[in-house]
Design a protein around this motif. Structure first.
Motif, PDB file in Angstrom:
ATOM      1  N   PHE A 183       3.957  -4.337 -10.637  1.00 24.58           N
ATOM      2  CA  PHE A 183       2.879  -5.246 -10.261  1.00 24.58           C
ATOM      3  C   PHE A 183       1.570  -4.471 -10.240  1.00 24.58           C
ATOM      4  O   PHE A 183       1.516  -3.344  -9.734  1.00 24.58           O
ATOM      5  CB  PHE A 183       3.132  -5.853  -8.873  1.00 24.58           C
ATOM      6  CG  PHE A 183       4.354  -6.720  -8.831  1.00 24.58           C
ATOM      7  CD1 PHE A 183       4.298  -8.043  -9.236  1.00 24.58           C
ATOM      8  CD2 PHE A 183       5.567  -6.210  -8.393  1.00 24.58           C
ATOM      9  CE1 PHE A 183       5.425  -8.849  -9.202  1.00 24.58           C
ATOM     10  CE2 PHE A 183       6.705  -7.001  -8.355  1.00 24.58           C
ATOM     11  CZ  PHE A 183       6.630  -8.318  -8.755  1.00 24.58           C
ATOM     12  N   HIS A 184       0.508  -5.081 -10.782  1.00 24.35           N
ATOM     13  CA  HIS A 184      -0.813  -4.455 -10.762  1.00 24.35           C
ATOM     14  C   HIS A 184      -1.372  -4.443  -9.348  1.00 24.35           C
ATOM     15  O   HIS A 184      -1.277  -5.434  -8.626  1.00 24.35           O
ATOM     16  CB  HIS A 184      -1.810  -5.239 -11.622  1.00 24.35           C
ATOM     17  CG  HIS A 184      -1.629  -5.055 -13.077  1.00 24.35           C
ATOM     18  ND1 HIS A 184      -2.014  -3.916 -13.730  1.00 24.35           N
ATOM     19  CD2 HIS A 184      -1.106  -5.869 -14.012  1.00 24.35           C
ATOM     20  CE1 HIS A 184      -1.731  -4.038 -15.004  1.00 24.35           C
ATOM     21  NE2 HIS A 184      -1.170  -5.209 -15.210  1.00 24.35           N
ATOM     22  N   ALA A 185      -1.973  -3.338  -8.972  1.00 22.80           N
ATOM     23  CA  ALA A 185      -2.758  -3.250  -7.735  1.00 22.80           C
ATOM     24  C   ALA A 185      -4.216  -3.113  -8.145  1.00 22.80           C
ATOM     25  O   ALA A 185      -4.514  -2.558  -9.203  1.00 22.80           O
ATOM     26  CB  ALA A 185      -2.332  -2.032  -6.914  1.00 22.80           C
ATOM     27  N   ASN A 186      -5.116  -3.629  -7.321  1.00 23.90           N
ATOM     28  CA  ASN A 186      -6.537  -3.521  -7.680  1.00 23.90           C
ATOM     29  C   ASN A 186      -7.232  -2.339  -7.017  1.00 23.90           C
ATOM     30  O   ASN A 186      -8.433  -2.184  -7.151  1.00 23.90           O
ATOM     31  CB  ASN A 186      -7.278  -4.832  -7.419  1.00 23.90           C
ATOM     32  CG  ASN A 186      -7.262  -5.243  -5.971  1.00 23.90           C
ATOM     33  OD1 ASN A 186      -6.889  -4.457  -5.108  1.00 23.90           O
ATOM     34  ND2 ASN A 186      -7.647  -6.474  -5.703  1.00 23.90           N
ATOM     35  N   SER A 187      -6.452  -1.501  -6.316  1.00 24.34           N
ATOM     36  CA  SER A 187      -7.032  -0.297  -5.709  1.00 24.34           C
ATOM     37  C   SER A 187      -5.910   0.637  -5.264  1.00 24.34           C
ATOM     38  O   SER A 187      -4.766   0.211  -5.080  1.00 24.34           O
ATOM     39  CB  SER A 187      -7.891  -0.661  -4.497  1.00 24.34           C
ATOM     40  OG  SER A 187      -7.077  -1.163  -3.442  1.00 24.34           O
ATOM     41  N   ARG A 188      -6.263   1.893  -5.082  1.00 20.52           N
ATOM     42  CA  ARG A 188      -5.309   2.847  -4.504  1.00 20.52           C
ATOM     43  C   ARG A 188      -4.955   2.426  -3.078  1.00 20.52           C
ATOM     44  O   ARG A 188      -3.818   2.613  -2.639  1.00 20.52           O
ATOM     45  CB  ARG A 188      -5.908   4.262  -4.489  1.00 20.52           C
ATOM     46  CG  ARG A 188      -5.968   4.915  -5.861  1.00 20.52           C
ATOM     47  CD  ARG A 188      -6.658   6.274  -5.785  1.00 20.52           C
ATOM     48  NE  ARG A 188      -5.947   7.200  -4.929  1.00 20.52           N
ATOM     49  CZ  ARG A 188      -5.365   8.326  -5.336  1.00 20.52           C
ATOM     50  NH1 ARG A 188      -5.438   8.688  -6.599  1.00 20.52           N
ATOM     51  NH2 ARG A 188      -4.731   9.111  -4.488  1.00 20.52           N
ATOM     52  N   GLU A 189      -5.921   1.865  -2.371  1.00 21.20           N
ATOM     53  CA  GLU A 189      -5.681   1.424  -0.993  1.00 21.20           C
ATOM     54  C   GLU A 189      -4.601   0.349  -0.942  1.00 21.20           C
ATOM     55  O   GLU A 189      -3.799   0.314  -0.005  1.00 21.20           O
ATOM     56  CB  GLU A 189      -6.984   0.926  -0.351  1.00 21.20           C
ATOM     57  CG  GLU A 189      -8.026   2.014  -0.122  1.00 21.20           C
ATOM     58  CD  GLU A 189      -8.759   2.449  -1.398  1.00 21.20           C
ATOM     59  OE1 GLU A 189      -9.267   3.588  -1.408  1.00 21.20           O
ATOM     60  OE2 GLU A 189      -8.808   1.679  -2.381  1.00 21.20           O
ATOM     61  N   MET A 190      -4.570  -0.534  -1.940  1.00 23.48           N
ATOM     62  CA  MET A 190      -3.534  -1.563  -1.990  1.00 23.48           C
ATOM     63  C   MET A 190      -2.163  -0.910  -2.145  1.00 23.48           C
ATOM     64  O   MET A 190      -1.204  -1.294  -1.467  1.00 23.48           O
ATOM     65  CB  MET A 190      -3.794  -2.547  -3.131  1.00 23.48           C
ATOM     66  CG  MET A 190      -2.777  -3.663  -3.225  1.00 23.48           C
ATOM     67  SD  MET A 190      -3.129  -4.804  -4.593  1.00 23.48           S
ATOM     68  CE  MET A 190      -4.413  -5.812  -3.839  1.00 23.48           C
ATOM     69  N   VAL A 191      -2.055   0.090  -2.994  1.00 22.29           N
ATOM     70  CA  VAL A 191      -0.797   0.819  -3.171  1.00 22.29           C
ATOM     71  C   VAL A 191      -0.407   1.488  -1.851  1.00 22.29           C
ATOM     72  O   VAL A 191       0.750   1.428  -1.428  1.00 22.29           O
ATOM     73  CB  VAL A 191      -0.900   1.856  -4.310  1.00 22.29           C
ATOM     74  CG1 VAL A 191       0.368   2.697  -4.406  1.00 22.29           C
ATOM     75  CG2 VAL A 191      -1.197   1.177  -5.641  1.00 22.29           C
ATOM     76  N   ASP A 192      -1.375   2.100  -1.172  1.00 22.01           N
ATOM     77  CA  ASP A 192      -1.097   2.734   0.118  1.00 22.01           C
ATOM     78  C   ASP A 192      -0.628   1.715   1.153  1.00 22.01           C
ATOM     79  O   ASP A 192       0.282   2.002   1.942  1.00 22.01           O
ATOM     80  CB  ASP A 192      -2.334   3.476   0.629  1.00 22.01           C
ATOM     81  CG  ASP A 192      -2.608   4.760  -0.127  1.00 22.01           C
ATOM     82  OD1 ASP A 192      -1.663   5.331  -0.717  1.00 22.01           O
ATOM     83  OD2 ASP A 192      -3.777   5.200  -0.143  1.00 22.01           O
ATOM     84  N   ARG A 193      -1.235   0.522   1.176  1.00 19.61           N
ATOM     85  CA  ARG A 193      -0.806  -0.521   2.128  1.00 19.61           C
ATOM     86  C   ARG A 193       0.635  -0.935   1.860  1.00 19.61           C
ATOM     87  O   ARG A 193       1.414  -1.145   2.793  1.00 19.61           O
ATOM     88  CB  ARG A 193      -1.734  -1.733   2.076  1.00 19.61           C
ATOM     89  CG  ARG A 193      -3.060  -1.500   2.768  1.00 19.61           C
ATOM     90  CD  ARG A 193      -3.824  -2.786   3.052  1.00 19.61           C
ATOM     91  NE  ARG A 193      -3.986  -3.652   1.904  1.00 19.61           N
ATOM     92  CZ  ARG A 193      -4.987  -3.584   1.019  1.00 19.61           C
ATOM     93  NH1 ARG A 193      -5.923  -2.679   1.160  1.00 19.61           N
ATOM     94  NH2 ARG A 193      -5.049  -4.423   0.012  1.00 19.61           N
TER      95      ARG A 193
END
Length: 130
Positions: free
Chosen positions: A71-81
């Motif tokens: 799934f695409h994330a729109n930021s590194r922060e989203m991946v971290d969450r």
């Protein structure tokens, strides 16, 4: 009659799961983190694609097929969450969140298993043209 033009691509995926309620609970928490929403009680959408869940009384078998879904994330922060949430529920994290510079310089990912042992990935990859 209304005509829809969704373009080429995948319309939907159907996941056969061993326990529908367990899977719905997992995905109803994961998907809002990455921008997906409940479409019906048993399906989710990002506005373009849909994933449906159906409980099937079949035994799990190893087979050839899709290795994982990213799934695409729109930021590194989203991946971290996503990584933080996975840790909080004791999910099976395969790797990450971490950079993957051998893919591209900005590739950042977390790979994990859902309650059915499906391998999933959420990745931020702004330097990969779509």
């Amino acid at each position: 009659m209304t005509e829809y033009n969704h373009g080429l691509g995948i319309s939907h995926l159907e996941f056969w799961v061993k326990d529908l309620e367990e899977s719905l609970s997992f995905y109803s928490q994961l998907f809002p983190i990455i921008g997906w929403y409940a479409h019906t009680r048993t399906s989710f959408s990002c506005g373009i694609h849909e994933i449906y869940f159906k409980e099937m009384p079949v035994e799990r078998h190893d087979s050839l097929g899709v290795r994982h879904i990213c799934f695409h994330a729109n930021s590194r922060e989203m991946v971290d969450r996503v990584g933080e949430w996975l840790q909080s529920i004791g999910a099976g994290i395969i790797r990450g969140p971490q950079p993957m510079p051998h893919y591209t310089e900005q590739y950042y990912t977390v790979d994990f298993r859902d309650p059915n042992d499906f391998v999933l990935e959420v990745a931020y990859m702004p330097d990969i043209p779509l």
